[in-house]
Design a protein around this motif. Structure first.
Motif, PDB file in Angstrom:
ATOM      1  N   ILE A 296       4.496 -39.585  41.343  1.00 30.48           N
ATOM      2  CA  ILE A 296       5.174 -38.925  42.468  1.00 30.48           C
ATOM      3  C   ILE A 296       5.555 -39.944  43.537  1.00 30.48           C
ATOM      4  O   ILE A 296       6.652 -39.896  44.111  1.00 30.48           O
ATOM      5  N   ALA A 297       4.633 -40.913  43.789  1.00 26.92           N
ATOM      6  CA  ALA A 297       4.930 -41.946  44.775  1.00 26.92           C
ATOM      7  C   ALA A 297       6.142 -42.762  44.339  1.00 26.92           C
ATOM      8  O   ALA A 297       7.003 -43.113  45.157  1.00 26.92           O
ATOM      9  N   GLY A 298       6.231 -43.055  43.016  1.00 26.65           N
ATOM     10  CA  GLY A 298       7.391 -43.780  42.506  1.00 26.65           C
ATOM     11  C   GLY A 298       8.678 -43.005  42.708  1.00 26.65           C
ATOM     12  O   GLY A 298       9.718 -43.576  43.083  1.00 26.65           O
ATOM     13  N   ALA A 299       8.606 -41.706  42.485  1.00 25.14           N
ATOM     14  CA  ALA A 299       9.795 -40.865  42.693  1.00 25.14           C
ATOM     15  C   ALA A 299      10.199 -40.836  44.165  1.00 25.14           C
ATOM     16  O   ALA A 299      11.394 -40.867  44.504  1.00 25.14           O
ATOM     17  N   LEU A 300       9.194 -40.806  45.072  1.00 29.46           N
ATOM     18  CA  LEU A 300       9.492 -40.796  46.503  1.00 29.46           C
ATOM     19  C   LEU A 300      10.092 -42.124  46.968  1.00 29.46           C
ATOM     20  O   LEU A 300      10.931 -42.151  47.876  1.00 29.46           O
ATOM     21  N   VAL A 301       9.625 -43.236  46.336  1.00 30.88           N
ATOM     22  CA  VAL A 301      10.211 -44.537  46.658  1.00 30.88           C
ATOM     23  C   VAL A 301      11.701 -44.538  46.308  1.00 30.88           C
ATOM     24  O   VAL A 301      12.547 -45.019  47.069  1.00 30.88           O
ATOM     25  N   THR A 302      12.041 -43.975  45.136  1.00 35.34           N
ATOM     26  CA  THR A 302      13.453 -43.885  44.728  1.00 35.34           C
ATOM     27  C   THR A 302      14.242 -42.989  45.662  1.00 35.34           C
ATOM     28  O   THR A 302      15.373 -43.310  46.063  1.00 35.34           O
ATOM     29  N   TRP A 303      13.659 -41.862  46.036  1.00 36.37           N
ATOM     30  CA  TRP A 303      14.371 -40.855  46.840  1.00 36.37           C
ATOM     31  C   TRP A 303      14.582 -41.322  48.282  1.00 36.37           C
ATOM     32  O   TRP A 303      15.658 -41.159  48.853  1.00 36.37           O
TER      33      TRP A 303
END
Length: 332
Positions: A296-303
């Motif tokens: 989820i943290a990786g997805a938030l970094v992208t977003w």
């Protein structure tokens, strides 16, 4: 009989016999005192194949109320994983007159079947910092019977768990460094903490209590150093800046997730074989949550295009691992 490995063989030999309530070993005098129902000769027959020279010295009937067996319920608010269960077992390992330990991780309590006062139990548990508190002590109507265990099967499962967690520790810490992800680095330490639990479980077989504690302290110090290093890295990258690679975070996090699901499948086959295996199941289930946190943290970094989700998840997991190391080192 003069060492813990032979004591373990005796326990295994007597495990299938019903009616045994307590075993009290005296390695110095090379005797074992058994409270049981039925004929004493069946006990000698079970021990004969070990070739330890077992002989019946005395057998007498215990009068009503003489054994004084009680069950003490101890609330342990901070006990929620097998590493803490393992610490508790080690803390109580050389406490006399304990005949059974029943762990309830969901209820965060421990039921101890024993004779004598309950205060020595609390004196052993308090230094662990898990908030142990005696809630009740009552006379035992029955004493939990010894259970037969598939030790060879459990050992094979533990070796697979160790291999999976050890491999993922190396994979995550290497790729975490390459991708500048503190989340992956900290999650690798969570894998290391799991691997340390399984190493200690395997190392404990046939070893003395002193060996177990030395091994636990070694694992605790190493885990402490790594956790401090991970938290320091979070702080350093928070100040100097970092560019975590979100795709790598999500990809390696997904691999770690698959690895922990594999651990769950392995443990599910054994989790009814005792509190330790059930606790390991819960521990791996918690690890799945940490893996999802990294993804989820990786997805938030992208977003968001921000490095802060990675730093936050890295700090959270690092603090959790640090707390586990401190509890191991409190073991006396």
């Amino acid at each position: 009989m003069d060492c813990p490995s032979e004591e373990n063989l005796i326990r295994l030999a007597l495990a299938p016999i019903s009616g045994i309530s307590t075993l009290k070993f005296d390695l110095g005098a090379r005797t074992v005192t058994i409270e049981h129902a039925g004929a004493a000769e069946s006990l000698v027959d079970a021990l004969a194949p070990l070739n330890f020279g077992a002989q019946l010295r005395e057998s007498r009937k215990i009068e009503a109320g003489e054994h004084g067996v009680v069950v003490s319920t101890i609330a342990i608010p901070k006990m929620d994983c097998p590493s803490e269960e393992n610490l508790i077992r080690m803390a109580l390992a050389d406490t006399p007159n304990i005949s059974a330990l029943q762990f309830d991780l969901a209820g965060r309590q421990l039921r101890v079947t024993h004779t004598g006062d309950a205060e020595p139990l609390l004196e052993r548990l308090t230094p662990l910092g898990l908030g142990a508190e005696l809630t009740s002590t009552e006379r035992a109507d029955t004493v939990p019977a010894m259970q037969s265990r598939d030790d060879a099967g459990e050992a094979r499962t533990l070796r697979w768990l160790l291999a999976i967690n050890g491999t993922m520790f190396l994979v995550e810490i290497i790729w975490g460094w390459i991708s500048q992800s503190t989340g992956l680095i900290s999650d690798s330490l969570d894998m290391f903490a799991d691997a340390a639990v399984y190493v200690l479980a395997l190392f404990a077989v046939g070893r003395s209590l002193a060996h177990k504690r030395r091994a636990a302290h070694l694992a605790g110090w190493l885990q402490l150093v790594l956790a401090i290093g991970a938290i320091a890295e979070v702080i350093r990258r928070g100040i100097s800046g970092s560019e975590p690679e979100s795709v790598t975070m999500m990809g390696i996090g997904a691999v770690a997730l698959v690895a922990n699901i594999a651990c769950l499948i392995l443990i599910a086959k054994k989790r009814d074989h005792g509190a330790h295996m059930k606790a390991s199941y819960i521990f791996s289930a918690n690890d799945v949550i940490a893996n999802l946190g990294v993804i989820i943290a990786g997805a938030l970094v992208t977003w968001t295009g921000s490095r802060y989700p990675d730093l936050i998840i890295g700090l959270i997991i690092g603090v959790i691992v640090l707390g586990g190391a401190r509890r191991i080192l409190r073991l006396q």
